[in-house]
Design a protein around this motif. Structure first.
Motif, mmCIF file in Angstrom:
data_model
loop_
_atom_site.group_PDB
_atom_site.id
_atom_site.type_symbol
_atom_site.label_atom_id
_atom_site.label_comp_id
_atom_site.label_asym_id
_atom_site.label_seq_id
_atom_site.Cartn_x
_atom_site.Cartn_y
_atom_site.Cartn_z
ATOM 1 N N ILE A 645 -5.054 5.607 -9.259
ATOM 2 C CA ILE A 645 -4.150 6.708 -8.886
ATOM 3 C C ILE A 645 -2.962 6.173 -8.096
ATOM 4 C CG2 ILE A 645 -3.960 8.778 -7.464
ATOM 5 C CD1 ILE A 645 -6.857 9.410 -8.205
ATOM 6 N N GLY A 646 -3.220 5.259 -7.149
ATOM 7 C CA GLY A 646 -2.131 4.686 -6.369
ATOM 8 C C GLY A 646 -1.126 3.936 -7.218
ATOM 9 N N GLN A 647 -1.605 3.158 -8.204
ATOM 10 C CA GLN A 647 -0.694 2.402 -9.066
ATOM 11 C C GLN A 647 0.116 3.331 -9.971
ATOM 12 O OE1 GLN A 647 -0.090 -0.811 -8.790
ATOM 13 N NE2 GLN A 647 -1.592 -0.945 -7.102
ATOM 14 N N GLU A 648 -0.508 4.391 -10.454
ATOM 15 C CA GLU A 648 0.214 5.333 -11.314
ATOM 16 C C GLU A 648 1.337 6.039 -10.554
ATOM 17 O OE1 GLU A 648 -2.774 7.923 -12.759
ATOM 18 O OE2 GLU A 648 -3.456 6.558 -14.365
ATOM 19 N N MET A 649 1.082 6.431 -9.312
ATOM 20 C CA MET A 649 2.104 7.141 -8.549
ATOM 21 C C MET A 649 3.258 6.232 -8.150
ATOM 22 S SD MET A 649 -0.148 9.712 -6.141
ATOM 23 C CE MET A 649 1.316 10.586 -5.622
ATOM 24 N N LEU A 650 3.001 4.921 -8.048
ATOM 25 C CA LEU A 650 4.087 3.987 -7.737
ATOM 26 C C LEU A 650 5.084 3.856 -8.874
ATOM 27 C CD1 LEU A 650 2.331 1.046 -5.854
ATOM 28 C CD2 LEU A 650 3.896 2.743 -4.916
ATOM 29 N N THR A 651 4.674 4.212 -10.083
ATOM 30 C CA THR A 651 5.567 4.080 -11.244
ATOM 31 C C THR A 651 6.325 5.366 -11.557
ATOM 32 O OG1 THR A 651 3.756 4.662 -12.747
ATOM 33 C CG2 THR A 651 4.075 2.312 -12.232
ATOM 34 N N PHE A 659 6.811 5.877 -1.156
ATOM 35 C CA PHE A 659 5.676 5.061 -0.736
ATOM 36 C C PHE A 659 6.162 3.812 -0.017
ATOM 37 C CE2 PHE A 659 3.072 7.336 -3.913
ATOM 38 C CZ PHE A 659 1.907 7.503 -3.182
ATOM 39 N N LEU A 660 5.471 3.461 1.066
ATOM 40 C CA LEU A 660 5.631 2.145 1.686
ATOM 41 C C LEU A 660 4.424 1.257 1.397
ATOM 42 C CD1 LEU A 660 7.116 3.175 5.149
ATOM 43 C CD2 LEU A 660 8.325 2.440 3.091
ATOM 44 N N GLN A 661 3.249 1.879 1.240
ATOM 45 C CA GLN A 661 2.043 1.205 0.768
ATOM 46 C C GLN A 661 1.314 2.157 -0.160
ATOM 47 O OE1 GLN A 661 -0.448 -0.244 3.929
ATOM 48 N NE2 GLN A 661 1.094 -1.685 4.712
ATOM 49 N N PRO A 662 0.754 1.671 -1.276
ATOM 50 C CA PRO A 662 0.128 2.584 -2.239
ATOM 51 C C PRO A 662 -1.178 3.160 -1.710
ATOM 52 C CG PRO A 662 -0.238 0.326 -2.890
ATOM 53 C CD PRO A 662 0.688 0.265 -1.702
ATOM 54 N N PHE A 663 -1.610 4.197 -2.373
ATOM 55 C CA PHE A 663 -2.883 4.829 -2.046
ATOM 56 C C PHE A 663 -4.024 3.921 -2.505
ATOM 57 C CE2 PHE A 663 -6.306 7.818 -3.487
ATOM 58 C CZ PHE A 663 -6.724 8.193 -2.232
ATOM 59 N N LYS A 664 -5.000 3.721 -1.615
ATOM 60 C CA LYS A 664 -6.136 2.859 -1.931
ATOM 61 C C LYS A 664 -7.339 3.306 -1.119
ATOM 62 C CE LYS A 664 -4.579 -0.577 1.447
ATOM 63 N NZ LYS A 664 -4.154 -1.989 1.652
#
Length: 760
Positions: A645-651, A659-664
Motif C-alpha cells: 500500500i505504501g509503495q502504491e501511494m508513492l506513485t 509523503f516524506l516516508q512511505p507507509f510501512k
C-alpha cells in the motif's frame, strides 16, 4: 530738497502737536524723539507752530527722515484700521446683488433684444457693401468649406486604404476595440488638421482682413469645435459600433447622447460667436444681453439631456464590472442629478461673475471648460474602473483569501486612479481660469499656499498609503495561495500545515506601515497649514513615556511578541500548545494571538503569558495507525500488505508529493484479549497526514478483505466439558446461552476505561 523735507516735516509735526495738545490732560508727559538719532524733546503743551519750526531747524536730515517715515506709517496704519471689516451678511448681500443684477438687467432689455440684433445685422451688411457683398462673402465661405471638406475627405480615404481601419463585426477584445477606435480618432483629428490648414490657406488667399474677422470665428466656433467634440464622442460612445463601445450603454442612449453633445458644443460656440459678432458690428453685449440668454440656454440644454437620458447615464456610470461597490452604485444613481447641479451652479457662477464685472474671464470659455471637466469626473471614474478590471492580473489561487486579496488590489488601483484623476482635473480647471499652480508653488505666500501645500501633502500621503497597502496585500496573497491548502485541510482536527513566515509577519507589517504613514503625513500636512507641530511632538513623547510607565504589562506583551516572531516560534495556521491550551493559530496582533481549538473555542493569549510553546505543525509529522487482527493472522503477511500500500501511494500524483516516508508496518505492538495489535506509520508534510490516513484506512480494509483477514472483534467463547458434548443439541445451546449471559454481565460490571485524548 532740504527745504522741502523741512516743510513736510513741519506740517506733520504740527499735526502731531495739535493731536498731542488735545491729549495733554491724559498724557501729560508725552515726548517726541527720533528713532534714528537723538532729537530735541518738546512738551506737548508747547507745540506751537513756532516751536515746531524751531525744533525742525535744529534737527538733522536723518532725524527729519525718521520722523517723516514714522508719521507716514502711522497714517497708513490708521487708515487701514479705520476701515470696518466687511461682515458675512454684507458679503452675502453683495454676492446676491452681483448674481441678480445680470438677470434683472437681461429682463429689462428683452424689448430691445430683437431690434438691436437686426441693427447688428444691418451694420454687418452695410460694412460689406450691402446684400450683394454679404452674399458674395457667404459664397466664398461656402467655396472654402467645400474645398476644405473635399481635401479632408480625400486624405482620410487615402489613410483608410493604406491602414485598413475597419474592424470586423462581432465580439472584440478591449485591446482590439481601443486600437481601432484610437486609430479612427487619430484619422479624424488628422483630417480636421488638414481641414484647418486648407481653410486657413484659402481664407488668406480669397478673403481680405475684414472678412477674415467674421469668417474665422464663425468656422472656429460653429464648425471646428463641434467636429472636435464629435470625434471625442465617437471615440467614447461608438454610436454605430456597439461591439466596439467602450462604455456600457444601449444603442438608443449612445446615439442620443452623441447627438446632443454636438448640439451643446454648437450652442456654446454660438454664445461666444454672437457676442463677438454684435460687439464687432456696433452692438455692445450690455445693450441686449443676448449672450446671457444663449449661455443660459446651454445650461438648460444640459439639464434637458441629463433628465431625459438619466436611465442611460446611470447605466453608463454603473458599467459592467461585477465587483461594483455600494459607492459605485450610489454614484451611478445620482450622476444625472449631479449633472443637473453642475449645470445650475455653473449658471450661477457665470451670472455672479458678470455682476462682478469679470466678463473677461468668461470670454475664453473657462466656465465651459470647468463644467465639462466636472461632468467628466464621474465618467473618468467609470473608465478607471473598467481599465482596472481589464489590466489587473487574474486572481491567483482559490478561496476567500485569494478573492479578498484580488478585490483589495482592484480597489487600491481604483483609489489611486481616482486621486490622480482628481488632481489632473483640478489642474486643468485652474489652468482654464489662468491660475498657475507653478507660480503658486513659487510664490509660497498666504493662505492659498498653505491650503495648496496641505492638499498636495495629503494626496502624496494617500498615494503612498495605497501603494504600500497594495504591495503588501499582493505579497500576502501570493504567499497564501502558494501554500496550496484546500478548505478540507483548513477544517482538519489539528496539526494542519501553517502559513509561511512572511505571510505571518506581513499583516503586522501592514498595520505598522499604515500607522507610520498616517502619523508622518498627518504631521506634515498640519505643519503646511502653518501650525507649529513642536508641541504635538513633545506631547507625543510625554504620552509615550506615560504609557511606558503605566502599562508595563502591555510593553511586556509587545516585546515578547516581537521575540517570538523573531524566533519563528509559530505561524498563522499552525497547531500549537501553550501551557495546556491547544489550537490552530488563527490570528496574531501586536499584543496577543488567537488559537482556534479543534472543537471550536477561540483562546486569546497575550504574548507575555506564554511560558512555553509546543508546535505540532513544523517541518514534518509522523502518523501511527493501529489495527487489531485475530490471533491466527500472519504478521508477515500484514507487513507485506502495508508495504505494498505504501509503495502504491508513492506513485500516485495525489499523494506522492505529500509523503516524506512511505507507509510501512512496525510489527506487533501488543496482544490483548481480543487479538494482536499491529501498528503502521508514515511521515508526511504537516496538514497532509489526515487525508493520507483516510486513504490508508480504506486501502487496508480492502486489502484485508482480498486476503481473507478479518479485523478482531470482542466476542464471548463458552468451552463445554467433554461430558456436556454428549447432551442433546438443545441442551448444549441452552448452556452456551447461559455462559454468554454471564460473561456479558461480568463485562458490564467492570470499571469503565479512561477517556482518550485527541491523539486516541
Amino acid at each position: 530738497m532740504r527745504q522741502l523735507i523741512l516743510s513736510i516735516a513741519s506740517v506733520l509735526l504740527l499735526s502731531i502737536g495739535l493731536s498731542a495738545v488735545a491729549q495733554a490732560q491724559t498724557l501729560p508727559t508725552t515726548t517726541i524723539s527720533s528713532t534714528s538719532a537723538e532729537a530735541p524733546e518738546i512738551d506737548p503743551s508747547e507745540m506751537s507752530p513756532e516751536a515746531i519750526t524751531s525744533m525742525v531747524a535744529r534737527m538733522s536730515d536723518d532725524q527729519v527722515r525718521a520722523v517723516l517715515l514714522d508719521r507716514l506709517d502711522a497714517v497708513a496704519t490708521g487708515s487701514t484700521s479705520g476701515e470696518a471689516p466687511q461682515s458675512l451678511i454684507d458679503r452675502g448681500a453683495a454676492l446676491w446683488a452681483a448674481f441678480s443684477t445680470p438677470l434683472l438687467d437681461a429682463l429689462r432689455k428683452l424689448p430691445v433684444l430683437v431690434p438691436s440684433q437686426f441693427q447688428a445685422f444691418s451694420n454687418f451688411t452695410a460694412s460689406y457693401g450691402g446684400v450683394g457683398g454679404v452674399m458674395g462673402l457667404f459664397g466664398l465661405v461656402a467655396l472654402i468649406l467645400t474645398v476644405a471638406l473635399a481635401v479632408e475627405y480625400g486624405v482620410r480615404t487615402w489613410l483608410i486604404k493604406i491602414r485598413n481601419p475597419e474592424a470586423t463585426q462581432g465580439e472584440a477584445t478591449l485591446r482590439g476595440s481601443l486600437t481601432f477606435l484610437f486609430k479612427r480618432f487619430l484619422r479624424e483629428i488628422f483630417g480636421l488638421v488638414i481641414f484647418y490648414i486648407t481653410v486657413r490657406i484659402m481664407g488668406r488667399t480669397l478673403l481680405d482682413p475684414q472678412q477674415v474677422t467674421f469668417v474665422a470665428p464663425f468656422i472656429g466656433y460653429m464648425i471646428w469645435m463641434p467636429r472636435i467634440a464629435a470625434a471625442f464622442s465617437r471615440f467614447l460612445m461608438a454610436p454605430n459600433r456597439p461591439d466596439l463601445r467602450l462604455v456600457h450603454i444601449s444603442d438608443r442612449w449612445a446615439r442620443f447622447i452623441h447627438r446632443h453633445i454636438i448640439g451643446v458644443v454648437i450652442l456654446g460656440g454660438a454664445t461666444i460667436f454672437v457676442v463677438d459678432f454684435n460687439a464687432t458690428n456696433g452692438v455692445p453685449p450690455v445693450t441686449t444681453r443676448i449672450g446671457f440668454w444663449i449661455d443660459s440656454m446651454v445650461y438648460l440644454y444640459i439639464a434637458f439631456i441629463a433628465w431625459t437620458a438619466r436611465e442611460g447615464l446611470s447605466e453608463m456610470m454603473r458599467g459592467d464590472d461585477p465587483d461594483r461597490t455600494e459607492f459605485d452604485e450610489a454614484l451611478a444613481r445620482i450622476y444625472p442629478y449631479y449633472a443637473l447641479a453642475v449645470a445650475g451652479l455653473t449658471w450661477v457662477l457665470v451670472s455672479t461673475l458678470i455682476g462682478l464685472q469679470q466678463v473677461k474671464l468668461l470670454l475664453g470659455g473657462a466656465h465651459y471648460t470647468t463644467m465639462f471637466w466636472l461632468l467628466m469626473v464621474p465618467v473618468i471614474d467609470t473608465g478607471i474602473r473598467g481599465l482596472v478590471r481589464h489590466l489587473v492580473p487574474p486572481m491567483q489561487g482559490e478561496g476567500a483569501t485569494a478573492e479578498e486579496a484580488y478585490m483589495a488590489t482592484k480597489r487600491s488601483y481604483v483609489r489611486i486612479g481616482r486621486v490622480v484623476a482628481v488632481g489632473a482635473v483640478l489642474a486643468l480647471i485652474t489652468s482654464a481660469w489662468n491660475v498657475s499652480l507653478l507660480s503658486l508653488l513659487q510664490d509660497r505666500a498666504g493662505i492659498a499656499d498653505n491650503l495648496f501645500s496641505f492638499a498636495m501633502t495629503v494626496i502624496v500621503g494617500y498615494v503612498v498609503y495605497e501603494g504600500v497597502s497594495l504591495y503588501i496585500n499582493r505579497r500576502l496573497a501570493a504567499e497564501m495561495t502558494a501554500l496550496g491548502m484546500s478548505q478540507e485541510d483548513a477544517d482538519n482536527e489539528m496539526g494542519g500545515g501553517g502559513a509561511t513566515r512572511l505571510s505571518t509577519v506581513l499583516p503586522l507589517l501592514l498595520v505598522t506601515a499604515q500607522g507610520v504613514i498616517i502619523v508622518i503625513f498627518g504631521l506634515l500636512s498640519i505643519g503646511n497649514l502653518g501650525i507649529d507641530i513642536t508641541p504635538l511632538l513633545a506631547g507625543a513623547g510625554i504620552a509615550g513615556l506615560a504609557i511606558g510607565f503605566g502599562a508595563q504589562k502591555l510593553v511586556t506583551d509587545v516585546v515578547s511578541g516581537v521575540f517570538f516572531l523573531v524566533d519563528d516560534a509559530f505561524r498563522v495556521g499552525e497547531y500549537v500548545e501553550i501551557d495546556g491550551t491547544m489550537g490552530a493559530v488563527e490570528k496574531i496582533s501586536i499584543r496577543s494571538m488567537q488559537l482556534r481549538h479543534h472543537l471550536g473555542p477561540v483562546h486569546t493569549i497575550p504574548y507575555g503569558e506564554i511560558p512555553k510553546l509546543t508546535n505540532y505543525s513544523r517541518d514534518w509529522v509522523i502518523m501511527k495507525l493501529k489495527f487489531t487482527v485475530p490471533f491466527d493472522t500472519d504478521p508477515n503477511k500484514v507487513k507485506k500488505i502495508f508495504k505494498k500500500i505504501g509503495q502504491e501511494m508513492l506513485t500516485e500524483e495525489l499523494y506522492k508529493d505529500d509523503f516524506l516516508q512511505p507507509f510501512k508496518s512496525q510489527g506487533v505492538l501488543d496482544i490483548d484479549d481480543v487479538g494482536m495489535i499491529i501498528r503502521g506509520k508514515f511521515m508526511a508534510k504537516p496538514g497532509k497526514q489526515f487525508m493520507i490516513r483516510k486513504e490508508i484506512y480504506n486501502r487496508v480494509k480492502s486489502a484485508f478483505a482480498e486476503n481473507g483477514i478479518d479485523f478482531a472483534r470482542r466476542e464471548v467463547r463458552v468451552a463445554l466439558p467433554e461430558a456436556a458434548k454428549e447432551l442433546p443439541a438443545a441442551e448444549q445451546a441452552a448452556l452456551t446461552a447461559a455462559g454468554a449471559a454471564a460473561a456479558q454481565q461480568q463485562e458490564q460490571q467492570a470499571p469503565a476505561a479512561a477517556p482518550k485524548g485527541p491523539d486516541g
